[in-house]
Design a protein around this motif. Structure first.
Motif, PDB file in Angstrom:
ATOM      1  N   ALA A 135       0.828  -1.207   0.000  1.00 21.92           N
ATOM      2  CA  ALA A 135       0.000   0.000   0.000  1.00 21.92           C
ATOM      3  C   ALA A 135       0.864   1.260   0.000  1.00 21.92           C
ATOM      4  O   ALA A 135       0.570   2.220  -0.730  1.00 21.92           O
ATOM      5  CB  ALA A 135      -0.928  -0.004   1.210  1.00 21.92           C
ATOM      6  N   ILE A 136       1.921   1.247   0.800  1.00 22.00           N
ATOM      7  CA  ILE A 136       2.810   2.416   0.868  1.00 22.00           C
ATOM      8  C   ILE A 136       3.506   2.635  -0.475  1.00 22.00           C
ATOM      9  O   ILE A 136       3.588   3.767  -0.960  1.00 22.00           O
ATOM     10  CB  ILE A 136       3.826   2.243   2.020  1.00 22.00           C
ATOM     11  N   VAL A 137       3.998   1.567  -1.077  1.00 24.07           N
ATOM     12  CA  VAL A 137       4.651   1.699  -2.392  1.00 24.07           C
ATOM     13  C   VAL A 137       3.636   2.165  -3.433  1.00 24.07           C
ATOM     14  O   VAL A 137       3.951   3.014  -4.277  1.00 24.07           O
ATOM     15  CB  VAL A 137       5.318   0.366  -2.802  1.00 24.07           C
ATOM     16  N   GLY A 138       2.421   1.666  -3.366  1.00 25.39           N
ATOM     17  CA  GLY A 138       1.378   2.105  -4.290  1.00 25.39           C
ATOM     18  C   GLY A 138       1.073   3.585  -4.165  1.00 25.39           C
ATOM     19  O   GLY A 138       0.906   4.288  -5.172  1.00 25.39           O
ATOM     20  N   VAL A 139       1.019   4.073  -2.937  1.00 24.32           N
ATOM     21  CA  VAL A 139       0.786   5.508  -2.722  1.00 24.32           C
ATOM     22  C   VAL A 139       1.974   6.325  -3.246  1.00 24.32           C
ATOM     23  O   VAL A 139       1.779   7.399  -3.826  1.00 24.32           O
ATOM     24  CB  VAL A 139       0.519   5.796  -1.226  1.00 24.32           C
ATOM     25  N   ALA A 140       3.182   5.822  -3.099  1.00 22.53           N
ATOM     26  CA  ALA A 140       4.357   6.521  -3.625  1.00 22.53           C
ATOM     27  C   ALA A 140       4.318   6.580  -5.152  1.00 22.53           C
ATOM     28  O   ALA A 140       4.684   7.599  -5.755  1.00 22.53           O
ATOM     29  CB  ALA A 140       5.640   5.849  -3.157  1.00 22.53           C
ATOM     30  N   VAL A 141       3.856   5.520  -5.779  1.00 18.77           N
ATOM     31  CA  VAL A 141       3.714   5.512  -7.243  1.00 18.77           C
ATOM     32  C   VAL A 141       2.661   6.539  -7.665  1.00 18.77           C
ATOM     33  O   VAL A 141       2.868   7.312  -8.610  1.00 18.77           O
ATOM     34  CB  VAL A 141       3.355   4.093  -7.750  1.00 18.77           C
ATOM     35  N   VAL A 142       1.547   6.586  -6.965  1.00 13.91           N
ATOM     36  CA  VAL A 142       0.494   7.560  -7.272  1.00 13.91           C
ATOM     37  C   VAL A 142       1.004   8.977  -7.054  1.00 13.91           C
ATOM     38  O   VAL A 142       0.708   9.888  -7.845  1.00 13.91           O
ATOM     39  CB  VAL A 142      -0.769   7.270  -6.427  1.00 13.91           C
ATOM     40  N   LEU A 143       1.790   9.184  -6.009  1.00 13.83           N
ATOM     41  CA  LEU A 143       2.366  10.508  -5.762  1.00 13.83           C
ATOM     42  C   LEU A 143       3.290  10.925  -6.907  1.00 13.83           C
ATOM     43  O   LEU A 143       3.245  12.072  -7.359  1.00 13.83           O
ATOM     44  CB  LEU A 143       3.139  10.529  -4.443  1.00 13.83           C
ATOM     45  N   ALA A 144       4.113   9.999  -7.387  1.00 14.39           N
ATOM     46  CA  ALA A 144       5.004  10.316  -8.509  1.00 14.39           C
ATOM     47  C   ALA A 144       4.194  10.692  -9.742  1.00 14.39           C
ATOM     48  O   ALA A 144       4.530  11.658 -10.448  1.00 14.39           O
ATOM     49  CB  ALA A 144       5.915   9.126  -8.809  1.00 14.39           C
ATOM     50  N   ILE A 145       3.123   9.980 -10.005  1.00 12.14           N
ATOM     51  CA  ILE A 145       2.254  10.305 -11.140  1.00 12.14           C
ATOM     52  C   ILE A 145       1.641  11.687 -10.956  1.00 12.14           C
ATOM     53  O   ILE A 145       1.639  12.512 -11.886  1.00 12.14           O
ATOM     54  CB  ILE A 145       1.156   9.229 -11.302  1.00 12.14           C
ATOM     55  N   ALA A 146       1.130  11.954  -9.760  1.00 17.45           N
ATOM     56  CA  ALA A 146       0.499  13.255  -9.499  1.00 17.45           C
ATOM     57  C   ALA A 146       1.498  14.399  -9.638  1.00 17.45           C
ATOM     58  O   ALA A 146       1.168  15.457 -10.196  1.00 17.45           O
ATOM     59  CB  ALA A 146      -0.126  13.254  -8.107  1.00 17.45           C
ATOM     60  N   LEU A 147       2.705  14.209  -9.139  1.00 14.71           N
ATOM     61  CA  LEU A 147       3.715  15.261  -9.256  1.00 14.71           C
ATOM     62  C   LEU A 147       4.102  15.515 -10.707  1.00 14.71           C
ATOM     63  O   LEU A 147       4.362  16.656 -11.097  1.00 14.71           O
ATOM     64  CB  LEU A 147       4.953  14.900  -8.436  1.00 14.71           C
ATOM     65  N   MET A 148       4.131  14.475 -11.503  1.00 17.19           N
ATOM     66  CA  MET A 148       4.458  14.661 -12.921  1.00 17.19           C
ATOM     67  C   MET A 148       3.328  15.386 -13.650  1.00 17.19           C
ATOM     68  O   MET A 148       3.581  16.280 -14.448  1.00 17.19           O
ATOM     69  CB  MET A 148       4.721  13.314 -13.597  1.00 17.19           C
TER      70      MET A 148
END
Length: 158
Positions: A137-150
Motif C-alpha cells: 500500500a505504501i509503495v502504491g501511494v508513492a507511485v500515485v504521488l510520482a504520477i500526481a507530481l508529474m
C-alpha cells in the motif's frame, strides 16, 4: 533561392527535433539510474535498520520526478508513466536485494555468492512475500504521488 531557403528551414526543423529528443532520452536513462541507485540505498538502509522501510519509496520518487521534469516530461502522461515505472522498479529492486540478503544471512554466504548461486525465483517469492499488506500500500501511494507530481508540474508551468 526560395527552394533553397525552404530546404534549409526543413533541415533546421529536423535538427531541432533531434536535439529535443536526445535530452528526453537522457532523462529516461537518468531517471532509471536514480531509481536503481535509490533502490540500492533503500536496501542498505533497510538492512541497517532491520526493517523494510517502505516509506523510502517516497524519497526515491522525488529525484525521479525531478529528473523527468527537468528533461521536459512535466505535465505529460508519458512522463507520469515513466515515473510510475521507475518508482515501482526501485521498490522491486530494493525488495529483491533485501530477499537476497535474507537468504545470504541464513546460508552464511556473501550477497555476491548468494546472487550467483541461487535461483531468481526464490528471491522473487521472498520479495513478493515482504511486499504485501502495508508495504504494498505504501509503495502504491508513492507511485500515485510520482504520477500526481508529474501531471501537476505541467499544470503549474502553463
Amino acid at each position: 533561392m526560395r527552394i533553397h531557403l525552404l530546404d534549409e528551414a526543413r533541415t533546421m526543423q529536423r535538427e531541432v527535433a533531434i536535439q529535443q529528443q536526445r535530452p528526453r532520452a537522457i532523462g529516461i536513462a537518468t531517471a532509471l539510474m536514480c531509481a536503481l541507485a535509490g533502490g540500492a540505498i533503500w536496501c542498505l538502509l533497510s538492512l541497517y535498520s532491520r526493517s523494510d522501510l517502505a516509506v523510502f519509496a517516497f524519497i526515491v520518487a522525488l529525484p525521479v520526478v525531478w529528473t523527468l521534469r527537468s528533461h521536459g516530461y512535466a505535465g505529460r502522461s508519458s512522463g507520469a508513466l515513466i515515473a510510475a515505472v521507475c518508482v515501482a522498479l526501485a521498490s522491486a529492486y530494493s525488495f529483491y536485494l533485501q530477499a537476497v540478503a535474507q537468504i545470504a544471512s541464513l546460508l552464511g554466504l556473501s550477497m555476491r555468492a548468494t546472487l550467483l548461486q541461487m535461483e531468481p525465483g526464490m528471491a522473487i517469492a521472498i520479495a513478493r512475500a515482504n511486499l504485501s499488506g502495508w508495504n504494498a500500500a505504501i509503495v502504491g501511494v508513492a507511485v500515485v504521488l510520482a504520477i500526481a507530481l508529474m501531471l501537476r508540474a505541467g499544470a503549474l508551468q502553463r
